[in-house]
Structure formats: C-alpha cells, structure tokens
Design a protein around this motif. Structure first.
Motif, PDB file in Angstrom:
ATOM      1  N   ALA A 142       0.853  -1.188   0.000  1.00 19.51           N
ATOM      2  CA  ALA A 142       0.000   0.000   0.000  1.00 19.51           C
ATOM      3  C   ALA A 142       0.883   1.230   0.000  1.00 19.51           C
ATOM      4  O   ALA A 142       1.907   1.274   0.689  1.00 19.51           O
ATOM      5  N   GLY A 143       0.515   2.217  -0.789  1.00 20.20           N
ATOM      6  CA  GLY A 143       1.257   3.468  -0.826  1.00 20.20           C
ATOM      7  C   GLY A 143       0.515   4.544  -0.065  1.00 20.20           C
ATOM      8  O   GLY A 143      -0.689   4.728  -0.240  1.00 20.20           O
ATOM      9  N   TRP A 144       1.206   5.221   0.816  1.00 15.15           N
ATOM     10  CA  TRP A 144       0.637   6.286   1.629  1.00 15.15           C
ATOM     11  C   TRP A 144       1.374   7.585   1.315  1.00 15.15           C
ATOM     12  O   TRP A 144       2.367   7.581   0.593  1.00 15.15           O
ATOM     13  N   LYS A 145       0.920   8.678   1.850  1.00 14.71           N
ATOM     14  CA  LYS A 145       1.527   9.975   1.581  1.00 14.71           C
ATOM     15  C   LYS A 145       3.003  10.011   1.985  1.00 14.71           C
ATOM     16  O   LYS A 145       3.833  10.547   1.261  1.00 14.71           O
ATOM     17  N   ALA A 146       3.347   9.432   3.126  1.00 11.78           N
ATOM     18  CA  ALA A 146       4.718   9.531   3.639  1.00 11.78           C
ATOM     19  C   ALA A 146       5.464   8.203   3.707  1.00 11.78           C
ATOM     20  O   ALA A 146       6.597   8.173   4.161  1.00 11.78           O
ATOM     21  N   HIS A 147       4.835   7.107   3.314  1.00 16.87           N
ATOM     22  CA  HIS A 147       5.532   5.820   3.371  1.00 16.87           C
ATOM     23  C   HIS A 147       4.821   4.770   2.508  1.00 16.87           C
ATOM     24  O   HIS A 147       3.727   4.993   2.028  1.00 16.87           O
ATOM     25  N   VAL A 148       5.486   3.648   2.365  1.00 23.46           N
ATOM     26  CA  VAL A 148       4.931   2.501   1.658  1.00 23.46           C
ATOM     27  C   VAL A 148       4.946   1.330   2.634  1.00 23.46           C
ATOM     28  O   VAL A 148       5.911   1.129   3.366  1.00 23.46           O
ATOM     29  N   SER A 149       3.879   0.553   2.674  1.00 27.73           N
ATOM     30  CA  SER A 149       3.803  -0.615   3.548  1.00 27.73           C
ATOM     31  C   SER A 149       3.769  -1.881   2.705  1.00 27.73           C
ATOM     32  O   SER A 149       3.146  -1.911   1.649  1.00 27.73           O
ATOM     33  N   VAL A 150       4.437  -2.917   3.179  1.00 28.40           N
ATOM     34  CA  VAL A 150       4.441  -4.221   2.530  1.00 28.40           C
ATOM     35  C   VAL A 150       3.860  -5.216   3.524  1.00 28.40           C
ATOM     36  O   VAL A 150       4.272  -5.282   4.669  1.00 28.40           O
ATOM     37  N   TYR A 151       2.870  -5.977   3.068  1.00 26.73           N
ATOM     38  CA  TYR A 151       2.166  -6.921   3.925  1.00 26.73           C
ATOM     39  C   TYR A 151       2.304  -8.332   3.348  1.00 26.73           C
ATOM     40  O   TYR A 151       1.722  -8.636   2.312  1.00 26.73           O
ATOM     41  N   PRO A 152       3.072  -9.214   4.005  1.00 29.23           N
ATOM     42  CA  PRO A 152       3.145 -10.593   3.519  1.00 29.23           C
ATOM     43  C   PRO A 152       1.816 -11.303   3.750  1.00 29.23           C
ATOM     44  O   PRO A 152       1.094 -11.008   4.704  1.00 29.23           O
ATOM     45  N   VAL A 153       1.473 -12.197   2.874  1.00 26.32           N
ATOM     46  CA  VAL A 153       0.244 -12.979   3.017  1.00 26.32           C
ATOM     47  C   VAL A 153       0.526 -14.089   4.030  1.00 26.32           C
ATOM     48  O   VAL A 153       1.435 -14.892   3.834  1.00 26.32           O
ATOM     49  N   PRO A 154      -0.226 -14.138   5.126  1.00 28.49           N
ATOM     50  CA  PRO A 154       0.097 -15.071   6.206  1.00 28.49           C
ATOM     51  C   PRO A 154      -0.451 -16.476   6.024  1.00 28.49           C
ATOM     52  O   PRO A 154      -0.903 -17.088   6.958  1.00 28.49           O
ATOM     53  N   GLU A 155      -0.452 -16.989   4.814  1.00 26.56           N
ATOM     54  CA  GLU A 155      -0.907 -18.355   4.589  1.00 26.56           C
ATOM     55  C   GLU A 155       0.192 -19.142   3.901  1.00 26.56           C
ATOM     56  O   GLU A 155       0.894 -18.614   3.047  1.00 26.56           O
ATOM     57  N   GLY A 156       0.346 -20.368   4.282  1.00 22.25           N
ATOM     58  CA  GLY A 156       1.357 -21.198   3.642  1.00 22.25           C
ATOM     59  C   GLY A 156       1.014 -22.660   3.773  1.00 22.25           C
ATOM     60  O   GLY A 156      -0.065 -23.017   4.223  1.00 22.25           O
ATOM     61  N   ASP A 157       1.947 -23.489   3.406  1.00 16.70           N
ATOM     62  CA  ASP A 157       1.715 -24.912   3.544  1.00 16.70           C
ATOM     63  C   ASP A 157       2.048 -25.352   4.972  1.00 16.70           C
ATOM     64  O   ASP A 157       2.442 -24.544   5.808  1.00 16.70           O
TER      65      ASP A 157
END
Length: 42
Positions: free
Chosen positions: A11-26
C-alpha cells in the motif's frame, strides 16, 4: 502473485509505503513460523 498464489500486498501512503506478507502457507511453513505468531495486526 507467485505460482498463482498471493505472495504479498503493498500500500502506498503519503509519507511511506507498507508491505504486507500474506500469512498463509503450507504445513511446513506454518510449523516454521509458529513460534513467531502473535496478534492479527503484527
């Protein structure tokens, strides 16, 4: 997407960018990260 599955979101915000890993796996992934699991927003 990685191999047809969601890998991460960002997600891009006015003062920063956030990265969110998808919390699903095998099952192996779930066992590996189990000691580090905490609340939903962390």
């Amino acid at each position: 997407m990685l191999d047809g599955r969601a890998f991460l979101n960002f997600a891009g915000w006015k003062a920063h960018v956030s990265v969110y890993p998808v919390p699903e796996g095998d099952e192996a992934f779930e066992r590996a990260v189990a000691p580090y699991v905490s609340g939903r927003g962390t």
